[in-house]
Write a protein that holds these residues in place. Structure first.
Motif, short mmCIF file in Angstrom:
data_model
loop_
_atom_site.label_atom_id
_atom_site.label_comp_id
_atom_site.label_asym_id
_atom_site.label_seq_id
_atom_site.Cartn_x
_atom_site.Cartn_y
_atom_site.Cartn_z
N ALA A 13 0.85 -1.19 0.00
CA ALA A 13 0.00 0.00 0.00
C ALA A 13 0.88 1.24 0.00
O ALA A 13 1.97 1.24 0.57
CB ALA A 13 -0.91 0.00 1.22
N PRO A 14 0.44 2.31 -0.66
CA PRO A 14 1.29 3.51 -0.77
C PRO A 14 1.46 4.23 0.55
O PRO A 14 0.72 4.01 1.51
CB PRO A 14 0.53 4.39 -1.78
CG PRO A 14 -0.89 3.96 -1.65
CD PRO A 14 -0.84 2.49 -1.37
N LEU A 16 2.45 8.34 2.23
CA LEU A 16 2.28 9.76 1.93
C LEU A 16 3.63 10.46 1.76
O LEU A 16 4.60 10.17 2.45
CB LEU A 16 1.50 10.44 3.06
CG LEU A 16 0.04 10.04 3.18
CD1 LEU A 16 -0.57 10.68 4.43
CD2 LEU A 16 -0.76 10.43 1.95
N ALA A 177 -1.85 14.37 -5.59
CA ALA A 177 -3.29 14.44 -5.32
C ALA A 177 -3.68 15.82 -4.81
O ALA A 177 -3.16 16.28 -3.80
CB ALA A 177 -3.68 13.38 -4.29
N ALA A 183 -6.48 11.14 -4.07
CA ALA A 183 -5.53 10.31 -3.33
C ALA A 183 -5.97 8.85 -3.37
O ALA A 183 -5.16 7.94 -3.59
CB ALA A 183 -5.40 10.80 -1.90
N GLY A 184 -7.26 8.62 -3.15
CA GLY A 184 -7.77 7.25 -3.18
C GLY A 184 -7.68 6.63 -4.56
O GLY A 184 -7.31 5.45 -4.71
N ALA A 187 -4.00 5.78 -5.34
CA ALA A 187 -3.56 4.60 -4.59
C ALA A 187 -4.07 3.33 -5.26
O ALA A 187 -3.34 2.35 -5.42
CB ALA A 187 -4.07 4.69 -3.15
N VAL A 194 1.78 8.87 -2.55
CA VAL A 194 0.82 9.91 -2.95
C VAL A 194 1.30 11.22 -2.35
O VAL A 194 1.45 11.34 -1.13
CB VAL A 194 -0.60 9.57 -2.48
CG1 VAL A 194 -1.54 10.72 -2.80
CG2 VAL A 194 -1.09 8.29 -3.14
N ALA A 214 -5.97 11.87 4.66
CA ALA A 214 -5.24 11.43 3.47
C ALA A 214 -4.72 10.00 3.66
O ALA A 214 -4.75 9.19 2.73
CB ALA A 214 -4.09 12.38 3.18
N ARG A 215 -4.26 9.73 4.84
CA ARG A 215 -3.76 8.38 5.13
C ARG A 215 -4.88 7.36 4.98
O ARG A 215 -4.69 6.29 4.40
CB ARG A 215 -3.19 8.35 6.55
CG ARG A 215 -2.61 7.01 6.95
CD ARG A 215 -1.96 7.09 8.31
NE ARG A 215 -1.47 5.79 8.74
CZ ARG A 215 -0.82 5.58 9.86
NH1 ARG A 215 -0.58 6.59 10.68
NH2 ARG A 215 -0.39 4.38 10.19
N ILE A 218 -5.83 6.61 1.23
CA ILE A 218 -4.96 5.73 0.43
C ILE A 218 -4.84 4.33 1.03
O ILE A 218 -4.11 3.49 0.49
CB ILE A 218 -3.56 6.34 0.25
CG1 ILE A 218 -2.82 6.44 1.58
CG2 ILE A 218 -3.66 7.70 -0.43
CD1 ILE A 218 -1.38 6.92 1.44
N GLN A 220 -3.40 3.42 3.83
CA GLN A 220 -1.97 3.33 4.09
C GLN A 220 -1.61 2.19 5.02
O GLN A 220 -2.26 1.94 6.03
CB GLN A 220 -1.47 4.64 4.69
CG GLN A 220 0.03 4.75 4.75
CD GLN A 220 0.46 6.11 5.27
OE1 GLN A 220 0.27 6.40 6.44
NE2 GLN A 220 1.02 6.91 4.41
#
Length: 234
Positions: A13-14, A16, A177, A183-184, A187, A194, A214-215, A218, A220
């Motif tokens: 998973a990406p 930030l 993003a 952002a989603g 990801a 991102v 944001a976390r 995505i 995260q």
């Protein structure tokens, strides 16, 4: 440029990548970053310095590099904001690397940055540009940032470019993003990182709340790493 092996494991998973506002006086931001990076699992911070004389820019960069690196976060300087694109300030400030915009800027900066420091690149208009950057030995590519005219590709076009890169090439890719929805989407398209900036700093609730959103956007994974090349340099 290395392509992804057919048997390569799926990308994690990406994470930030946080861009600062344009910094004139770093005093307030130093305090904010120290709090913001504590437990936020930000992989790296992209510092954007207001242009002034080189000595002042170096001193401002140093004041920001220290708290970022103390949080075990990579600190890169945005080459667009450096005087004449001069990345020598990166070493003088003790930063981990630089983000460049465009093939020409990348080619000029690589001899100064590599192999000790990170070199990332954006401003890649075509797939051919991206492949040229990949062949130069960059540490990541960025898709989706605003160009010199204030324009950027559609969300769909950015996601398509990220998916193409993630499926075929080894170096990490970053999606810029402008919103949480983007952002989603980025990801899900396969971005390794991102990049978020204004959506964090302009949130009326404060940057920490925005960064947490944001976390979540995505999905995260806090156990992820900032890419193979970046992890080796931090």
């Amino acid at each position: 440029m290395s392509t992804k092996p057919k048997s390569a494991p799926p990308r994690p998973a990406p994470r930030l990548y946080l861009a600062t506002p344009v910094v004139e006086d770093p005093s307030a931001l130093v305090t904010v970053l120290a709090d913001l990076l504590d437990g936020s699992d930000v992989a790296a911070v992209l510092v954007r310095l207001a242009r002034t004389d080189e000595r002042t820019m170096t001193e401002r960069a140093k004041r920001l590099v220290s708290p970022i690196q103390r949080a075990d976060v990579a600190c890169l300087l945005d080459g667009q904001f450096l005087l004449d694109g001069n990345v020598a300030i990166v070493a003088r400030a003790g930063a981990d690397g630089a983000h460049l915009t465009g093939i020409e800027a990348l080619q000029e900066a690589l001899p100064t940055l590599k192999p000790e420091r990170i070199a990332g690149v954006g401003g890649l208009i075509t797939r051919h540009d991206a492949m040229l950057a990949g062949e130069s030995g960059i540490d990541y590519v960025l898709f989706g940032e605003v160009d010199a005219d204030g324009k950027r590709p559609s969300i769909e076009a950015i996601a398509e470019r990220l998916q193409w890169w993630a499926e075929l090439f080894e170096p990490p890719c970053v999606g810029f993003a402008a919103t949480l929805d983007e952002a989603g989407v980025f990801a899900a398209a396969g971005a390794d990182f991102v990049l978020v900036g204004d959506l964090v700093w302009s949130d009326p609730r404060g940057p920490r709340a925005a960064l947490m959103d944001a976390r979540q956007a995505i999905g995260q994974n806090p156990d992820g790493t900032f890419g193979r090349a970046l992890a080796q340099n931090v």
